[in-house]
Design an enzyme around this catalytic site. Structure first.
Site, short mmCIF file in Angstrom:
data_model
loop_
_atom_site.label_atom_id
_atom_site.label_comp_id
_atom_site.label_asym_id
_atom_site.label_seq_id
_atom_site.Cartn_x
_atom_site.Cartn_y
_atom_site.Cartn_z
N ALA A 1 -10.66 2.92 12.01
CA ALA A 1 -9.52 2.47 11.21
C ALA A 1 -8.23 2.93 11.87
O ALA A 1 -7.98 4.13 12.00
CB ALA A 1 -9.62 3.04 9.81
N LEU B 1 -13.10 6.12 8.70
CA LEU B 1 -11.87 5.96 7.91
C LEU B 1 -11.20 7.31 7.63
O LEU B 1 -10.08 7.34 7.11
CB LEU B 1 -12.16 5.27 6.57
CG LEU B 1 -12.90 3.94 6.58
CD1 LEU B 1 -13.01 3.38 5.16
CD2 LEU B 1 -12.21 2.92 7.46
N TYR C 1 2.04 10.04 13.41
CA TYR C 1 0.92 9.30 12.82
C TYR C 1 0.55 8.12 13.72
O TYR C 1 -0.61 7.94 14.11
CB TYR C 1 1.31 8.84 11.42
CG TYR C 1 0.24 8.04 10.72
CD1 TYR C 1 -1.03 8.55 10.56
CD2 TYR C 1 0.51 6.77 10.22
CE1 TYR C 1 -2.02 7.81 9.91
CE2 TYR C 1 -0.46 6.03 9.58
CZ TYR C 1 -1.72 6.55 9.43
OH TYR C 1 -2.68 5.82 8.80
N ASP D 1 -16.79 13.12 3.30
CA ASP D 1 -15.37 13.18 2.94
C ASP D 1 -15.04 14.63 2.62
O ASP D 1 -15.82 15.30 1.93
CB ASP D 1 -15.10 12.29 1.72
CG ASP D 1 -13.64 11.94 1.57
OD1 ASP D 1 -13.32 10.74 1.56
OD2 ASP D 1 -12.80 12.87 1.47
N GLY E 1 -9.05 12.01 -0.40
CA GLY E 1 -9.99 11.24 -1.22
C GLY E 1 -10.33 12.02 -2.48
O GLY E 1 -9.88 13.16 -2.64
N LYS F 1 -2.88 7.71 15.97
CA LYS F 1 -3.77 6.57 15.79
C LYS F 1 -3.86 5.75 17.08
O LYS F 1 -4.92 5.18 17.39
CB LYS F 1 -3.27 5.68 14.64
CG LYS F 1 -3.61 6.28 13.29
CD LYS F 1 -5.11 6.24 13.13
CE LYS F 1 -5.59 6.78 11.83
NZ LYS F 1 -7.06 6.73 11.73
N GLY G 1 -12.22 8.05 -0.11
CA GLY G 1 -10.81 7.61 -0.16
C GLY G 1 -10.72 6.24 -0.83
O GLY G 1 -11.73 5.65 -1.23
N PHE G 2 -9.50 5.78 -0.89
CA PHE G 2 -9.23 4.51 -1.56
C PHE G 2 -9.98 3.34 -0.89
O PHE G 2 -10.78 2.65 -1.53
CB PHE G 2 -7.71 4.33 -1.57
CG PHE G 2 -7.22 2.94 -1.71
CD1 PHE G 2 -7.56 2.18 -2.82
CD2 PHE G 2 -6.39 2.39 -0.75
CE1 PHE G 2 -7.09 0.88 -2.96
CE2 PHE G 2 -5.91 1.11 -0.88
CZ PHE G 2 -6.26 0.35 -1.98
N ILE G 3 -9.79 3.15 0.41
CA ILE G 3 -10.43 2.01 1.08
C ILE G 3 -11.94 2.25 1.20
O ILE G 3 -12.75 1.36 0.93
CB ILE G 3 -9.80 1.75 2.47
CG1 ILE G 3 -8.31 1.45 2.33
CG2 ILE G 3 -10.53 0.60 3.18
CD1 ILE G 3 -7.56 1.28 3.65
#
Ligand code: UDP
Length: 319
Positions: free
Chosen positions: A117, A76, A149, A31, A36, A153, A10-12
């Site tokens: 995360a 993540l 969401y 992943d 991602g 989390k 993914g991005f992070i």
């Protein structure tokens, strides 16, 4: 260290992989490529200290093996993007809750350090800014899917802290505040890649609602630095940290800035929330982190401001 990153394509996760490898660590990424992409990690494939598996964290036997080999796990992997969450609430809840269950259960067998995360979204529609880690979370009703969401989390956070308290698992929880930078996809609704893409294409820049809502955007490189500092600090274990940047901007001002910085002729249009997301959609009016806790423990300060972030994202998208 040997580091396992779930959601590492993914991005992070891909930026975190870059930084860990540059610091001489070994990195394994798992992943499922749901949000991602291999493109994010393609440049790492030739590096002998890097390896990856395309699978979900639900593959518990595989995860057990990967956890065994790791010293630290950055978890993540999660459903991301408000748009995706509103459109696919079942997958959001199932992935976010079940994935974290599996990671914590496996990490607990060998007491491996896990960084979970989480998100500034857990503060919900609280107007008590800046948000600090000890304040109450203010959620909307359960028929408004956006809040699934935040709640999923928040359950991840509860579970991580429960493992720490009851089973002595070393866990660190981090709440990201609108992390942005190159490689972030606009596909899941995120505002900066969306605005930049629209501005470069000359299509309308779509501001949701009246545009007076604000966000504080955090450069992905600052987030990665914060993560590395936290895992190196034993006192971080068992705690929750905001990772963000205090520079706040309204979405209207962001649209103007993107238009000016790209030299775009795009018009800025306003789209009602119920058209952009779903009927009765609730947004949060402001979202600003209180960074006192992470600053005091590891000396974290964000270094990259919004102008530089936008320049990098614009260059990346142009390329
Ligand atoms: N937004 C917008 N236009 C877009 C995408 C997002 O005006 O094309 C708004 C969105 O409604 C929210 C803010 O920008 O108020 C930040 O949205 P994003 O999805 O990036 O992150 P969020 O903070 O909602 O998790």
């Amino acid at each position: 260290m040997h580091v396992l990153i779930t959601g590492g394509a993914g991005f992070i996760g891909s930026h975190l992989s870059d930084a860990l490898l540059a610091a001489g660590h070994r990195v394994h990424v798992i992943d499922d490529l749901s949000t991602g992409s291999i493109g994010n990690i393609a440049h790492l494939k030739p590096n002998p200290a890097f390896s990856y598996t395309v699978d979900t964290v639900d593959n518990e036997r595989l995860l057990a093996e990967l956890v065994d080999e790791a010293d630290v796990i950055f978890h993540l992997a999660a459903a991301v993007g408000v748009k995706k969450i509103v459109e696919e609430p079942v997958a959001t809840i199932e992935n976010n809750v079940h994935g974290t269950e599996v990671v914590l259960r496996q990490a607990n067998k060998k007491k491996k350090l896990v960084v979970i995360a989480s998100t500034s979204e857990v503060y919900g529609k609280s107007t008590d800014v800046p948000f600090n880690e000890d304040q109450d979370l203010v959620m909307g009703p359960t028929h408004k899917h956006r809040w699934a969401y935040a709640c999923s989390k928040a359950i991840d956070e509860f579970l991580g802290l429960a493992y720490h308290k009851e089973r002595k698992l070393p866990v660190i929880i981090v709440r990201f505040f609108n992390t942005v930078g190159p490689r972030q996809s606009g596909q899941y609704g995120m505002v900066i890649p969306n605005f930049v893409k629209q501005a470069l294409a000359g299509t309308p820049i779509t501001v949701h609602g009246d545009g007076t809502q604000s966000r504080s955007f955090t450069y992905v490189g600052d987030v990665v630095r914060a993560l590395l500092a936290l895992v190196a600090e034993p006192k971080a274990i068992g705690q929750v940290f905001n990772i963000g940047n205090g520079e706040e901007i309204t979405i209207n001002a962001l649209a103007e800035k993107v238009k000016a910085m790209t030299g775009s002729a795009s018009e800025i249009v306003r789209i009602p929330y119920d058209q952009a997301y779903e009927s009765g959609f609730e947004d949060m009016p402001r979202r600003v982190p209180d960074l006192t806790k992470i600053r005091n423990l590891v000396g974290y300060e964000p270094r990259v401001g919004l102008d530089q972030i936008l320049r990098e994202v614009i260059d990346y998208m142009r390329a």
